[in-house]
Write a protein that holds these residues in place. Structure first.
Motif, PDB file in Angstrom:
ATOM      1  N   ALA A 166      64.776  63.534  51.992  1.00  0.00           N
ATOM      2  CA  ALA A 166      65.522  63.345  50.852  1.00  0.00           C
ATOM      3  C   ALA A 166      66.091  64.624  50.458  1.00  0.00           C
ATOM      4  CB  ALA A 166      64.454  62.845  49.817  1.00  0.00           C
ATOM      5  N   MET A 167      65.453  65.503  50.840  1.00  0.00           N
ATOM      6  CA  MET A 167      65.793  67.034  50.536  1.00  0.00           C
ATOM      7  C   MET A 167      67.173  67.391  51.276  1.00  0.00           C
ATOM      8  SD  MET A 167      62.483  69.568  50.376  1.00  0.00           S
ATOM      9  CE  MET A 167      61.314  69.449  49.036  1.00  0.00           C
ATOM     10  N   VAL A 168      67.023  66.968  52.446  1.00  0.00           N
ATOM     11  CA  VAL A 168      68.355  67.214  53.349  1.00  0.00           C
ATOM     12  C   VAL A 168      69.628  66.451  52.614  1.00  0.00           C
ATOM     13  CG1 VAL A 168      69.371  66.872  55.705  1.00  0.00           C
ATOM     14  CG2 VAL A 168      67.077  67.580  55.626  1.00  0.00           C
ATOM     15  N   LEU A 169      69.412  65.321  52.409  1.00  0.00           N
ATOM     16  CA  LEU A 169      70.360  64.251  51.631  1.00  0.00           C
ATOM     17  C   LEU A 169      70.905  64.855  50.440  1.00  0.00           C
ATOM     18  CD1 LEU A 169      69.202  60.827  52.688  1.00  0.00           C
ATOM     19  CD2 LEU A 169      70.681  62.228  53.892  1.00  0.00           C
ATOM     20  N   GLU A 170      69.994  65.448  49.834  1.00  0.00           N
ATOM     21  CA  GLU A 170      70.355  66.136  48.555  1.00  0.00           C
ATOM     22  C   GLU A 170      70.945  67.433  48.679  1.00  0.00           C
ATOM     23  OE1 GLU A 170      70.020  66.259  44.019  1.00  0.00           O
ATOM     24  OE2 GLU A 170      70.503  64.729  45.629  1.00  0.00           O
ATOM     25  N   ALA A 171      70.721  68.049  49.638  1.00  0.00           N
ATOM     26  CA  ALA A 171      71.499  69.292  49.815  1.00  0.00           C
ATOM     27  C   ALA A 171      72.786  69.213  50.287  1.00  0.00           C
ATOM     28  CB  ALA A 171      70.680  70.128  51.022  1.00  0.00           C
ATOM     29  N   ALA A 172      72.708  67.940  51.215  1.00  0.00           N
ATOM     30  CA  ALA A 172      74.426  67.537  51.451  1.00  0.00           C
ATOM     31  C   ALA A 172      75.218  66.989  50.444  1.00  0.00           C
ATOM     32  CB  ALA A 172      74.184  66.440  52.672  1.00  0.00           C
ATOM     33  N   ARG A 173      74.533  66.390  49.450  1.00  0.00           N
ATOM     34  CA  ARG A 173      75.391  65.791  48.445  1.00  0.00           C
ATOM     35  C   ARG A 173      75.962  66.921  47.530  1.00  0.00           C
ATOM     36  NH1 ARG A 173      74.722  65.085  42.970  1.00  0.00           N
ATOM     37  NH2 ARG A 173      72.690  66.000  42.961  1.00  0.00           N
ATOM     38  N   ILE A 174      75.147  68.067  47.186  1.00  0.00           N
ATOM     39  CA  ILE A 174      75.363  69.220  46.642  1.00  0.00           C
ATOM     40  C   ILE A 174      76.409  70.153  47.053  1.00  0.00           C
ATOM     41  CG2 ILE A 174      74.475  71.144  45.473  1.00  0.00           C
ATOM     42  CD1 ILE A 174      71.934  69.594  44.960  1.00  0.00           C
ATOM     43  N   LEU A 175      76.216  70.489  48.326  1.00  0.00           N
ATOM     44  CA  LEU A 175      76.824  71.534  49.187  1.00  0.00           C
ATOM     45  C   LEU A 175      78.315  70.887  49.512  1.00  0.00           C
ATOM     46  CD1 LEU A 175      74.833  74.079  51.444  1.00  0.00           C
ATOM     47  CD2 LEU A 175      76.521  74.534  49.396  1.00  0.00           C
ATOM     48  N   SER A 176      78.574  69.636  49.690  1.00  0.00           N
ATOM     49  CA  SER A 176      79.693  69.215  50.282  1.00  0.00           C
ATOM     50  C   SER A 176      80.747  68.946  49.207  1.00  0.00           C
ATOM     51  CB  SER A 176      79.422  67.699  50.822  1.00  0.00           C
ATOM     52  OG  SER A 176      78.871  66.677  49.410  1.00  0.00           O
ATOM     53  N   GLN A 177      80.293  69.510  48.130  1.00  0.00           N
ATOM     54  CA  GLN A 177      81.266  69.602  46.725  1.00  0.00           C
ATOM     55  C   GLN A 177      81.964  70.887  46.846  1.00  0.00           C
ATOM     56  OE1 GLN A 177      79.433  68.491  43.307  1.00  0.00           O
ATOM     57  NE2 GLN A 177      77.946  67.152  44.354  1.00  0.00           N
TER      58      GLN A 177
END
Length: 435
Positions: A166-177
């Motif tokens: 979940a942390m990896v997916l959340e980091a991807a959600r945030i940084l991909s912006q």
């Protein structure tokens, strides 16, 4: 002894920063959302970088727990048009493939190029690539294994290791912006519980492909804090820049005021997916709960490894730290950056001796101090008997910020004191060496 006396100054958002060494900085300023001033207003830790603080502030607990609930079978999910309840992520259970499909679906929804990496009849890694704008060939990875135990369902695996996924997916959600100067890979590896197999294959393929992986942040078992002390472990070894990366994480926790208590293990345990990268000489560290420090989650690898046992305040803080770490790496590499236009100003008319970091530490730690003018300077280490055990600095130094690393590998564990002395100024601070 490594100490750096030359600082590189550059301007970012109207502020001046100091880098701990001369590693390159982005050639252009990153594009920052205009709402950053609102996002950080009254909520920025002293000395924190406004861009990283903005990204940390985007960490969303509801988003994190939604992934955990789906991966651990608490909530159903639609995958490729059909609705499922994931009952197990054990390597040879068919629902482990559903978990991989879900991960692929989420990463792909962020607009990132996403890939399956099958490596045998049962194992499959899933990863996304966010290409760097300035240094696309230089890579940082944030990763976790997604498989779990026990072999017989139900195998929810909320802590081990839906928490890391979940942390990896959340980091991807945030940084991909937002564009990043360095390339970031969001990696989810299979079959750690019977290996590690997935990460071993991934690292081997990367090595033979000549990929320039500058650092790997591995996340595993991060939801358990039974005594609410905030303690977590950073496992590292003197391989490539792994020790420096561990020091950076320790520093970031303090800089962004996350309320955690980090302990660095050096040499760290060769557990989780760390050996896969260390064996090829890559920089890698592991963030995990305090399992080796006496606070082990008794529900791991059982059918009762559920999110209901999480300390969500602790987990949320660790998630913010993961976002802070990969965000910092993707913009500044493994450098400690100090904002010089706030109350932590190091180029003032005052002498400053900062607390060493990490503290407590295992073998190596960093001592930072400021001199308002050039001076002959002495920095010595003493044991509790008052004996001088090490002289780190005894020379003329220029004005400004100075950083010195102390390697205490040959000394026994215990309390030590470091004493900074120059004309008109003497200061002593205490530190704890753990072995």
């Amino acid at each position: 002894m490594n100490h750096y006396f030359t600082a590189i100054l550059f301007t970012f958002l109207g502020s001046v920063f100091v880098l701990a060494d001369d590693t390159r900085v982005p050639r252009r300023q990153p594009a920052i959302p205009t709402e950053i001033n609102l996002a950080t207003n009254g909520n920025t830790a002293l000395g924190s970088d406004p861009l990283i603080q903005y990204l940390v502030n985007q960490t969303n607990l509801d988003s994190l727990t939604r992934h955990i609930n789906i991966l651990s079978g608490e909530d159903s999910v639609t995958i490729n048009g059909s609705t499922y309840l994931i009952l197990s992520r054990y390597a040879f259970h068919p629902h482990n493939d559903l978990a991989a499909d879900y991960i692929f679906q989420i990463l792909n929804s962020y607009g990132l190029p996403t890939y399956n990496q099958p490596y045998d009849s049962s194992g499959r890694n899933v990863y996304s690539v966010q290409m760097g704008t300035d240094y696309p060939e230089e890579i940082f990875i944030i990763g976790a294994h997604y498989d779990d135990k026990p072999a017989q369902p139900p195998a929810p695996g909320a802590d081990d290791n839906a928490s890391g996924v979940a942390m990896v997916l959340e980091a991807a959600r945030i940084l991909s912006q937002i564009p990043t100067p360095y390339t970031v890979i969001y990696a989810l590896w299979d079959e750690e519980e019977i290996g590690p197999r997935g990460s071993a294959y991934y690292a081997q393929q990367a090595y033979f492909a000549g990929e320039d992986i500058l650092g790997v942040l591995v996340l595993d078992v991060l939801g358990w804090d039974s005594n609410n002390d905030g303690l977590f472990e950073i496992h590292t070894r003197p391989i490539a820049n792994s020790v420096e990366l561990a020091d950076l994480i320790y520093y970031l926790e303090d800089e962004y005021n996350l309320g955690l208590l980090p302990v660095i293990f050096n040499p760290g345990y060769a557990s989780s997916d760390l050996p896969a990268f260390w064996s090829w000489g890559y920089t890698a560290v592991l963030n995990m709960q305090a399992g080796h420090s006496g606070d082990y989650n008794p529900f791991n690898h059982t059918s009762n490894d559920k999110i209901s046992h999480f300390n969500l305040t602790y987990y949320y803080a660790l998630s913010k730290l993961a976002v802070a770490t990969i965000s910092h790496l993707s913009f500044y590499n493994i450098n400690i950056i100090v904002n010089l236009e706030n109350e932590h100003n190091l180029l003032t008319a005052d002498f400053v001796l900062k607390q060493n970091y990490p503290n407590p530490f295992n073998s190596t730690t960093t001592i930072e101090f400021n001199l308002p003018h050039p001076a002959y300077t002495s920095l010595k280490i003493y044991n509790t008997l008052g004996q001088d055990v090490s002289t780190l600095i005894a020379e003329n130094l220029p004005a400004g910020n100075n950083i010195c690393r102390w390697d205490a590998q040959e000394l026994p564990g215990g309390i030590y004191f470091y004493r900074l002395e120059t004309k008109g100024f003497t200061r002593v601070k205490k530190m704890l060496l753990i072995k």
